[in-house]
Design an enzyme around this catalytic site. Sequence first.
Site, PDB file in Angstrom:
ATOM      1  CG  ASN A  56     -43.392 -86.146 -31.103  1.00 34.59           C
ATOM      2  OD1 ASN A  56     -42.932 -85.578 -30.115  1.00 34.59           O
ATOM      3  ND2 ASN A  56     -44.308 -87.110 -30.999  1.00 34.59           N
TER       4      ASN A  56
ATOM      5  CG  PHE B 214     -51.197 -80.170 -22.572  1.00 36.48           C
ATOM      6  CD1 PHE B 214     -51.589 -80.619 -21.319  1.00 36.48           C
ATOM      7  CD2 PHE B 214     -50.416 -79.025 -22.648  1.00 36.48           C
ATOM      8  CE1 PHE B 214     -51.205 -79.951 -20.176  1.00 36.48           C
ATOM      9  CE2 PHE B 214     -50.021 -78.348 -21.521  1.00 36.48           C
ATOM     10  CZ  PHE B 214     -50.421 -78.807 -20.275  1.00 36.48           C
TER      11      PHE B 214
ATOM     12  CE  LYS C  79     -57.106 -81.366 -30.978  1.00 33.93           C
ATOM     13  NZ  LYS C  79     -55.760 -80.983 -31.380  1.00 33.93           N
TER      14      LYS C  79
ATOM     15  CE  LYS D  25     -57.760 -85.725 -28.424  1.00 39.77           C
ATOM     16  NZ  LYS D  25     -56.684 -86.685 -28.625  1.00 39.77           N
TER      17      LYS D  25
HETATM   18  N1  CTP Z   1     -53.397 -87.903 -26.936  1.00 38.29           N
HETATM   19  C1  CTP Z   1     -53.416 -89.154 -26.391  1.00 38.29           C
HETATM   20  N2  CTP Z   1     -53.281 -90.252 -27.202  1.00 38.29           N
HETATM   21  C2  CTP Z   1     -53.144 -90.127 -28.525  1.00 38.29           C
HETATM   22  C3  CTP Z   1     -53.142 -88.835 -29.090  1.00 38.29           C
HETATM   23  C4  CTP Z   1     -53.248 -87.744 -28.257  1.00 38.29           C
HETATM   24  O1  CTP Z   1     -53.517 -89.289 -25.164  1.00 38.29           O
HETATM   25  N3  CTP Z   1     -53.033 -91.212 -29.282  1.00 38.29           N
HETATM   26  C5  CTP Z   1     -53.550 -86.732 -26.039  1.00 38.29           C
HETATM   27  C6  CTP Z   1     -52.312 -85.880 -25.909  1.00 38.29           C
HETATM   28  O2  CTP Z   1     -51.538 -86.287 -24.835  1.00 38.29           O
HETATM   29  C7  CTP Z   1     -52.912 -84.500 -25.702  1.00 38.29           C
HETATM   30  C8  CTP Z   1     -54.128 -84.521 -26.597  1.00 38.29           C
HETATM   31  O3  CTP Z   1     -54.520 -85.891 -26.645  1.00 38.29           O
HETATM   32  O4  CTP Z   1     -53.385 -84.321 -24.386  1.00 38.29           O
HETATM   33  C9  CTP Z   1     -53.785 -84.007 -27.959  1.00 38.29           C
HETATM   34  O5  CTP Z   1     -54.725 -84.430 -28.850  1.00 38.29           O
HETATM   35  P1  CTP Z   1     -54.496 -84.580 -30.409  1.00 38.29           P
HETATM   36  O6  CTP Z   1     -55.774 -85.052 -30.984  1.00 38.29           O
HETATM   37  O7  CTP Z   1     -53.288 -85.392 -30.727  1.00 38.29           O
HETATM   38  O8  CTP Z   1     -54.281 -83.125 -30.779  1.00 38.29           O
HETATM   39  P2  CTP Z   1     -53.063 -82.373 -31.370  1.00 38.29           P
HETATM   40  O9  CTP Z   1     -51.775 -82.939 -30.895  1.00 38.29           O
HETATM   41  O10 CTP Z   1     -53.323 -80.978 -31.053  1.00 38.29           O
HETATM   42  O11 CTP Z   1     -53.141 -82.735 -32.918  1.00 38.29           O
HETATM   43  P3  CTP Z   1     -54.267 -82.673 -34.066  1.00 38.29           P
HETATM   44  O12 CTP Z   1     -54.990 -81.363 -33.861  1.00 38.29           O
HETATM   45  O13 CTP Z   1     -53.463 -82.749 -35.276  1.00 38.29           O
HETATM   46  O14 CTP Z   1     -55.152 -83.864 -33.889  1.00 38.29           O
END
Ligand code: CTP
Length: 399
Positions: A209, A324, A338, A342
Amino acid sequence: MAAKPVRILLGVTGGVAAFKAAELARRLMEHGAQVQVVMTESATRFITPATFQALTGEPVYTDAWDTRIDNLMPHIELSRAADLILVAPATADFMAKLAHGLADDLLSTLCLAREIPLLVAPAMNRQMWENPATRRNAAILAGDGIELLGPTAGLQACGETGLGRMIEPPEIVEATLAFLAPKWLAGKRVLVTAGPTYEPIDPVRGITNRSSGKMGFEIARAARRAGASVDLVAGPVALATPWGVQRHDVRTAIEMNDAVMARVAGADVFIAVAAVADWRIANVSGQKIKKTPDGAPPALEFALNPDILAGVAALADPPYCVGFAAESEALEEHGQKKRISKGVPLLAANIGHQTFGLDENELLLIDEKGTTRLERASKAELAARLIEEIARRLPDASR
Ligand code: CTP
């Protein structure tokens, strides 16, 4: 740098690295510092005062008897007017003078007559650096609370290779800024992820990405400046390692997860800035995938990657976790969801979802109490503010 410009007295002594002090003066000024140069007589053999005067817009002093200072006490006046003395390059001879309190020229006198911090960047031939006398002097300076910046190893002007080379001006600037920064995270261990991940399809192709890694690298740098020891787990990015930060390069999400889990024990703070691929290719081809005669596209199968942030937050004794998020709408509502899903106390949401590669950003911090907006600023400045916000929220924060 702080609103009030920091006043740096840059001492230049007589080594060939003196030519690099011109770049150093320039870079310090670019970071908002006021720079006043004082040179030793022998430094003027390598580079002229005019160079520094033109760069800094300030007269350069070399002489303890300079009549431009009314009371004929430039050593007192100049060190009173500064917040910090930085001597770069510092020769073996100058270090010896500092170690023994000699004051036979303007620069050594004002170093002796100071109440402000003194940082020195040694530069000399490797035999001079390794000489027991210099070793003793370096130990005395450290014991006296004088900060030694370097030296480093490398090719020397004399043609030899070894320890004694002055660290480069950008590193001296970084070390100086780190010295001046408030120590919000003194004694803390901080683990940061940054950049994209790369998920291979075959030996020559993969999915990634557009994350540049800039924000994560700035956060690692800011944490280090704030006094933390910092491990930075970085996906594939073309960025220099921030000064004093331990960098661990990884490629895939699985490698990033492994690198984080191997270092998380004992960490006080975990900041997940990386744009981790949610999916990896389950059927990675060992050989380059060839086009088929009928032009049919390859069938890629995907497998879910571990959520590194959620995994760390779920540990028995987790560090303070910061996530983030990039949201394109309903920032607070989606961010809050979120954060909770998390299991982390703090989420930093990018305001404006396309910030990849840019040098500026704007953040909305979301915690259990609500939101705090960090106004648009350079990623470096935002990183420093974020570190302060994190430090204030740590369980043992006294503020
Ligand atoms: N993250 C992580 N491991 C992953 C995916 C995400 O540690 N496999 C962390 C990223 O570093 C960031 C946060 O989780 O701190 C982002 O969460 P994510 O769920 O990926 O959110 P977005 O990128 O905002 O995407 P979406 O809303 O599409 O899920």
